[in-house]
Design a protein around this motif. Sequence first.
Motif, PDB file in Angstrom:
ATOM      1  N   UNK A  58     -25.351 -10.574  26.714  1.00  0.00           N
ATOM      2  CA  UNK A  58     -25.689  -9.423  25.862  1.00  0.00           C
ATOM      3  C   UNK A  58     -26.369  -8.302  26.651  1.00  0.00           C
ATOM      4  N   UNK A  59     -25.951  -7.079  26.380  1.00  0.00           N
ATOM      5  CA  UNK A  59     -26.553  -5.921  27.032  1.00  0.00           C
ATOM      6  C   UNK A  59     -26.206  -5.782  28.486  1.00  0.00           C
ATOM      7  N   UNK A  60     -25.138  -6.438  28.924  1.00  0.00           N
ATOM      8  CA  UNK A  60     -24.772  -6.441  30.333  1.00  0.00           C
ATOM      9  C   UNK A  60     -23.256  -6.462  30.472  1.00  0.00           C
ATOM     10  N   UNK A  61     -22.764  -6.035  31.618  1.00  0.00           N
ATOM     11  CA  UNK A  61     -21.331  -6.153  31.904  1.00  0.00           C
ATOM     12  C   UNK A  61     -21.011  -7.482  32.577  1.00  0.00           C
ATOM     13  N   UNK A  62     -22.040  -8.264  32.891  1.00  0.00           N
ATOM     14  CA  UNK A  62     -21.856  -9.547  33.559  1.00  0.00           C
ATOM     15  C   UNK A  62     -21.562 -10.657  32.553  1.00  0.00           C
ATOM     16  N   UNK A  63     -21.123 -11.793  33.067  1.00  0.00           N
ATOM     17  CA  UNK A  63     -20.901 -12.962  32.229  1.00  0.00           C
ATOM     18  C   UNK A  63     -21.606 -14.152  32.858  1.00  0.00           C
ATOM     19  N   UNK A  64     -21.730 -15.227  32.086  1.00  0.00           N
ATOM     20  CA  UNK A  64     -22.375 -16.438  32.600  1.00  0.00           C
ATOM     21  C   UNK A  64     -21.417 -17.611  32.529  1.00  0.00           C
ATOM     22  N   UNK A  65     -21.687 -18.592  33.380  1.00  0.00           N
ATOM     23  CA  UNK A  65     -20.867 -19.794  33.436  1.00  0.00           C
ATOM     24  C   UNK A  65     -21.717 -20.951  33.937  1.00  0.00           C
ATOM     25  N   UNK A  66     -21.201 -22.167  33.806  1.00  0.00           N
ATOM     26  CA  UNK A  66     -21.903 -23.346  34.277  1.00  0.00           C
ATOM     27  C   UNK A  66     -21.290 -23.808  35.588  1.00  0.00           C
ATOM     28  N   UNK A  67     -22.096 -23.842  36.625  1.00  0.00           N
ATOM     29  CA  UNK A  67     -21.654 -24.282  37.950  1.00  0.00           C
ATOM     30  C   UNK A  67     -21.920 -25.785  38.073  1.00  0.00           C
TER      31      UNK A  67
END
Length: 284
Positions: free
Chosen positions: A188-197
């Motif tokens: 949220x509020x970002x152009x980035x994304x998250x993932x699980x490494x």
Amino acid sequence: MKNSPFLLSLLILLSPLLSLSQPDTEVYLMDLRRSSEGLVVEKPVNISSNKGYDNQPSFWSDSESVLYARNVEGQTEIARYYPESGNTLIITNTFGGSEYSPTLMPDGRISSIRLDTTGLQLLYAYTFRGLDEVLVPELKIGYHAWINSNDIVAFVLGDPATLQIINTASMENKIIGQNIGRSLHKIPGSSSFSYLDKSSDEWEIKSMNPISGESTFLVKAIEGSEDYAWTPKEEIIMGSGSKLFAWKKDGEWVEIADLSSHSIKNITRIAVSPDGKKVAVVGD
């Protein structure tokens, strides 16, 4: 005793059906509010209340309804639940296939992975009336998240499975990682994304800039868990057993709820409404 030709033939015929079997799970919706001590979860309601596999919740952009994959006579369809009325609308009625991970698209349609009984698995787009078209025709996508109007970040099945960014307009795709989990989210509020490494014994939640490809460590995942969701205030909520935990930048995981008194256990998938007032979880 040796297997008879008949028994071997029967096992071959049944194996695709056995591989498609799913556990009995339910989708629960509850209030999420803030107190002086932090996040509070309360008033859980079983919104699927249905025998079989009900899973993978996500919210509509107005926070007023929940999409999820619902068991309908042995296959899963896209369902939309309206908390205000308690009504459930079944959007799809797919012959010879099941829909998974329904997700609101930037253009107002719904993207969902369809697994046909033939084994074909593709990402489709659906209208509110259930009309469909293939979004990505060449890749076997397991999980996905939209990061802008055209691009998705996806868990693409293969040997090994890979993390990819796919442009659904040009069909260009770029492999950016592997050894990942199924939980992918735009931050949220970002152009980035998250993932699980999952590349080490201790799994880590990381963020990535989709343009530069730069990856940043955020927090170690709760042991044995891989599903999480973001709140609008950039906190992460993650489940373990019957408990929910929250994390915010530069902090530690804090327990915010124990749902065992509501007979909710083995929490997996999690979704938080865009307005931050609701959280949906899957449990059994």
